[in-house]
Design a protein around this motif. Structure first.
Motif, PDB file in Angstrom:
ATOM      1  N   LEU A   1       0.477  14.428 -20.642  1.00 10.50           N
ATOM      2  CA  LEU A   1       0.758  13.084 -21.162  1.00 10.50           C
ATOM      3  C   LEU A   1       0.426  12.022 -20.121  1.00 10.50           C
ATOM      4  N   GLU A   2       0.798  12.286 -18.872  1.00 12.34           N
ATOM      5  CA  GLU A   2       0.521  11.325 -17.797  1.00 12.34           C
ATOM      6  C   GLU A   2      -0.985  11.167 -17.569  1.00 12.34           C
ATOM      7  N   ARG A   3      -1.726  12.256 -17.650  1.00 14.46           N
ATOM      8  CA  ARG A   3      -3.183  12.153 -17.488  1.00 14.46           C
ATOM      9  C   ARG A   3      -3.814  11.380 -18.640  1.00 14.46           C
ATOM     10  N   GLU A   4      -3.298  11.605 -19.839  1.00 17.23           N
ATOM     11  CA  GLU A   4      -3.859  10.948 -21.008  1.00 17.23           C
ATOM     12  C   GLU A   4      -3.505   9.460 -21.051  1.00 17.23           C
ATOM     13  N   ARG A   5      -2.274   9.149 -20.665  1.00 21.28           N
ATOM     14  CA  ARG A   5      -1.797   7.760 -20.664  1.00 21.28           C
ATOM     15  C   ARG A   5      -1.125   7.487 -19.322  1.00 21.28           C
TER      16      ARG A   5
ATOM     17  N   GLU B   1       0.820  -1.202   0.000  1.00 16.11           N
ATOM     18  CA  GLU B   1       0.000   0.000   0.000  1.00 16.11           C
ATOM     19  C   GLU B   1       0.857   1.257   0.000  1.00 16.11           C
ATOM     20  N   LEU B   2       1.815   1.341   0.910  1.00 17.40           N
ATOM     21  CA  LEU B   2       2.581   2.583   1.057  1.00 17.40           C
ATOM     22  C   LEU B   2       3.596   2.773  -0.050  1.00 17.40           C
ATOM     23  N   THR B   3       4.191   1.699  -0.550  1.00 17.62           N
ATOM     24  CA  THR B   3       5.201   1.864  -1.597  1.00 17.62           C
ATOM     25  C   THR B   3       4.576   2.137  -2.955  1.00 17.62           C
ATOM     26  N   ARG B   4       3.276   1.906  -3.111  1.00 12.26           N
ATOM     27  CA  ARG B   4       2.584   2.251  -4.349  1.00 12.26           C
ATOM     28  C   ARG B   4       2.201   3.726  -4.400  1.00 12.26           C
ATOM     29  N   LEU B   5       2.149   4.384  -3.263  1.00 11.67           N
ATOM     30  CA  LEU B   5       1.705   5.774  -3.224  1.00 11.67           C
ATOM     31  C   LEU B   5       2.735   6.700  -3.863  1.00 11.67           C
ATOM     32  N   SER B   6       2.248   7.769  -4.466  1.00  9.31           N
ATOM     33  CA  SER B   6       3.165   8.824  -4.877  1.00  9.31           C
ATOM     34  C   SER B   6       3.707   9.513  -3.635  1.00  9.31           C
ATOM     35  N   ALA B   7       4.773  10.252  -3.801  1.00  3.22           N
ATOM     36  CA  ALA B   7       5.357  10.961  -2.658  1.00  3.22           C
ATOM     37  C   ALA B   7       4.385  11.984  -2.084  1.00  3.22           C
TER      38      ALA B   7
ATOM     39  N   MET C   1      14.025  13.021  -9.608  1.00  2.34           N
ATOM     40  CA  MET C   1      13.562  11.788 -10.224  1.00  2.34           C
ATOM     41  C   MET C   1      12.407  11.256  -9.375  1.00  2.34           C
ATOM     42  N   ALA C   2      11.360  10.791 -10.046  1.00  2.00           N
ATOM     43  CA  ALA C   2      10.165  10.368  -9.319  1.00  2.00           C
ATOM     44  C   ALA C   2       9.354   9.438 -10.209  1.00  2.00           C
ATOM     45  N   ARG C   3       8.239   8.950  -9.663  1.00  2.00           N
ATOM     46  CA  ARG C   3       7.353   8.124 -10.465  1.00  2.00           C
ATOM     47  C   ARG C   3       6.201   8.920 -11.066  1.00  2.00           C
ATOM     48  N   THR C   4       5.976  10.150 -10.603  1.00  2.00           N
ATOM     49  CA  THR C   4       4.918  10.999 -11.154  1.00  2.00           C
ATOM     50  C   THR C   4       5.466  12.388 -11.430  1.00  2.00           C
ATOM     51  N   VAL C   5       4.808  13.079 -12.349  1.00  2.00           N
ATOM     52  CA  VAL C   5       5.216  14.451 -12.672  1.00  2.00           C
ATOM     53  C   VAL C   5       4.979  15.363 -11.473  1.00  2.00           C
ATOM     54  N   GLU C   6       3.871  15.171 -10.779  1.00  2.00           N
ATOM     55  CA  GLU C   6       3.565  15.990  -9.610  1.00  2.00           C
ATOM     56  C   GLU C   6       4.666  15.882  -8.562  1.00  2.00           C
ATOM     57  N   ASP C   7       5.160  14.669  -8.333  1.00  2.00           N
ATOM     58  CA  ASP C   7       6.231  14.477  -7.360  1.00  2.00           C
ATOM     59  C   ASP C   7       7.514  15.179  -7.795  1.00  2.00           C
ATOM     60  N   ALA C   8       7.830  15.064  -9.080  1.00  2.00           N
ATOM     61  CA  ALA C   8       9.035  15.718  -9.583  1.00  2.00           C
ATOM     62  C   ALA C   8       8.920  17.233  -9.469  1.00  2.00           C
ATOM     63  N   ALA C   9       7.730  17.770  -9.730  1.00  2.00           N
ATOM     64  CA  ALA C   9       7.531  19.213  -9.600  1.00  2.00           C
ATOM     65  C   ALA C   9       7.692  19.661  -8.157  1.00  2.00           C
TER      66      ALA C   9
ATOM     67  N   ALA D   1      11.750   2.679  -9.575  1.00  2.00           N
ATOM     68  CA  ALA D   1      10.962   1.737 -10.370  1.00  2.00           C
ATOM     69  C   ALA D   1      10.567   0.505  -9.576  1.00  2.00           C
ATOM     70  N   ALA D   2      11.410   0.112  -8.604  1.00  2.00           N
ATOM     71  CA  ALA D   2      11.138  -1.074  -7.798  1.00  2.00           C
ATOM     72  C   ALA D   2      10.396  -0.765  -6.509  1.00  2.00           C
ATOM     73  N   GLY D   3      10.033   0.496  -6.300  1.00  2.00           N
ATOM     74  CA  GLY D   3       9.289   0.856  -5.095  1.00  2.00           C
ATOM     75  C   GLY D   3      10.128   0.885  -3.839  1.00  2.00           C
ATOM     76  N   MET D   4      11.450   1.028  -3.995  1.00  2.00           N
ATOM     77  CA  MET D   4      12.320   1.078  -2.826  1.00  2.00           C
ATOM     78  C   MET D   4      12.462   2.497  -2.274  1.00  2.00           C
ATOM     79  N   ALA D   5      12.026   3.482  -3.040  1.00  2.00           N
ATOM     80  CA  ALA D   5      11.991   4.883  -2.593  1.00  2.00           C
ATOM     81  C   ALA D   5      10.987   5.615  -3.469  1.00  2.00           C
ATOM     82  N   PRO D   6      10.255   6.577  -2.927  1.00  2.00           N
ATOM     83  CA  PRO D   6       9.311   7.345  -3.743  1.00  2.00           C
ATOM     84  C   PRO D   6       9.929   8.574  -4.419  1.00  2.00           C
ATOM     85  N   LEU D   7      11.093   9.015  -3.938  1.00  2.00           N
ATOM     86  CA  LEU D   7      11.797  10.157  -4.501  1.00  2.00           C
ATOM     87  C   LEU D   7      13.285   9.857  -4.543  1.00  2.00           C
ATOM     88  N   ALA D   8      13.978  10.442  -5.528  1.00  2.00           N
ATOM     89  CA  ALA D   8      15.432  10.254  -5.609  1.00  2.00           C
ATOM     90  C   ALA D   8      16.054  11.444  -6.332  1.00  2.00           C
TER      91      ALA D   8
END
Length: 475
Positions: A463-467, A6-12, A224-232, A168-175
């Motif tokens: 792009l992320e919202r569309e795909r 649950e927690l490692t799937r969440l965005s930052a 570096m992040a898994r979502t654009v919002e996190d990177a911003a 990518a492996a869910g070992m950290a939400p931000l890098a």
């Protein structure tokens, strides 16, 4: 679903919101990520150093702040991985990816790390990088290669490969990462995550002993992040002028609100190969599909030529002068700061780094002057396109199948379509475009005008919202 899943799937940003609301604790967030590192990293090899005691102590402080109803930052309680190059944390081992510095401990904290910690992030460890970040795949004499979690027969890319793999492996939400020729964008593409190389000067570098070595081949740190919002959110924390960096600029950009903006009025130029790169058909097909998603999001897209007028051989000759000289500068700075000459340690230094140093010794002012002419020609061609378009989009990499320990030295320059933008200083994001038929990730570069990083983020978010992308590494 387990707490870890649950927690490692969440965005930052989602994770931080839940911590601030008291739904979960920072200690729980840190523990599940530490557990995941322990369970998965033997195969992936993303981390060089893990600092559980320091992270747990910081989590306790973070939870106390929430319980005391203190004002907290937008990344409060979120675990953060630091690239083991440039992102120093006082008291934590900092190896530069080099066996020569396997026992080196940072005696200060970098400005960007201070800013991310001020925003509430909790350092959880340091990530693998090729020795002093000198190439586009991650392997070194100290820790070995880092695999892409999506296919562990493939390399995670470099030089911020450990950071990308951890995400990518869910070992950290931000890098954190850094980029001298594609080192944020190459691993983002190879691991199916998001990264942005900001306009040169927006994110400060307070590194010493030299503060003037980043302009010939523009080098910058970035999120570096898994979502654009996190990177911003990361970029908002990292950016801003700093008195220790003579290249930092006082430009005010609203990074976080950019992700909500529509792109209906954007004209986007699509270059399939930057007029020079040998892009594989399977990569081009995935990128073209992603370009179609930008049209679905409301943008107008035209296929264009960049018209810089140079062959791949001419571009490569010019970048060899700038890039190899920058590697020689790194070696000189290390010798000045630490009294270590790489050339005296051939058994401990990566062969490719030594080769680059020797090549750099062959270039002088004449070669750099000639490279500047080519660099200017490419810059002007990009500027001409951006005068008519909001963005340029291209593939990030020409192929999507670089092996875990593949030797790329002979074709290193025609693989990433990234390094020309380290000449120009433009902001460039690398977003997941999709997968090849073999299941390998492909990246899309989004190039904006200088200091229009918000446009790059807006298009990335559209792009992320569309795909909506999700790491093919499922958990």
């Amino acid at each position: 679903m387990s707490l870890e899943s649950e927690l490692t799937r969440l965005s930052a940003t989602e994770l931080s919101t839940r911590i601030r609301n008291g739904d979960v604790t920072a200690r729980e967030a840190v523990e599940v990520h530490l557990d995941r590192i322990e369970r998965l990293d033997d195969e992936i090899n993303a981390f060089v150093t893990v600092c559980p005691d320091e992270a747990r102590a910081a989590a306790e402080e973070a939870d106390h702040a929430v319980e005391s109803d203190e004002d907290v930052g937008p990344l409060h309680g979120v675990p953060l991985a630091l690239k083991d190059l440039g992102a120093l944390k006082e008291g934590v081992r900092h190896t530069y990816g080099s066996a020569l510095f396997s026992d080196n401990v940072a005696d200060e904290t970098s400005a960007i790390v201070e800013r991310l910690e001020d925003a509430g992030a909790i350092v959880i460890g340091k990530t693998n990088t090729p020795e002093f970040g000198h190439k586009g795949t991650t392997t070194n004499e100290l820790a070995g290669p880092t695999a892409s979690p999506i296919d562990t027969d493939l390399n995670a890319g470099g030089s911020s490969g450990g950071s990308a793999a951890a995400l990518a492996a869910g070992m950290a939400p931000l890098a954190t990462g850094s980029d001298a020729g594609g080192s944020l964008r190459i691993p983002a593409a190879a691991c199916g995550i998001y990264a942005i190389k900001p306009t040169f000067g927006l994110v400060p570098d307070d590194g010493r002993p030299s503060a003037f070595g980043r302009t010939t081949q523009h080098v910058t740190k970035g999120p570096m992040a898994r979502t654009v919002e996190d990177a911003a959110a990361m970029l908002e924390a990292m950016a801003g002028p700093h008195s220790a960096d003579p290249s930092s600029v006082p430009v005010d950009i609203d990074y976080r609100s950019a992700v909500e903006k529509p792109i209906d009025d954007y004209r986007i130029a699509y270059s399939p190969d930057l007029d020079a790169f040998p892009v594989a058909e399977e990569v081009e097909a995935v990128v073209e599909d992603a370009v179609g998603a930008l049209e679905s999001a409301g943008a107008t897209v035209d296929e264009v030529s960049i018209d810089h007028g140079y062959s791949m051989a001419e571009l490569q000759e010019a970048t060899m002068a700038t890039y190899m000289t920058s590697i020689l500068e790194t070696a000189t700075i290390v010798e000045e700061a630490h009294g270590v000459d790489f050339r005296d340690h051939p058994d401990e230094v990566t062969d490719s780094l030594l080769a680059m140093i020797h090549i750099g010794e062959d270039f002088g002012p004449e070669e750099l002057a000639r490279s500047g002419v080519v660099r200017t020609g490419f810059f002007d061609a990009v500027q001409d396109v951006l005068a008519a378009y909001a963005l340029i989009v291209t593939p990030t990499l020409s192929r999507a199948d670089v092996g875990l320990e593949e030797d790329l030295e002979s074709s290193a320059w025609d693989w990433p379509l990234t390094w020309p933008f380290n000449w120009t200083g433009h902001p460039v994001a690398a977003a997941p475009a999709g997968l090849t038929e073999a299941g390998h990730p492909v990246g899309l570069q989004l190039v904006g005008s200088r200091f229009e990083d918000d446009r790059v983020l807006a298009a990335s978010a559209a792009l992320e919202r569309e795909r909506p992308w999700k790491s093919p590494y499922d958990w």
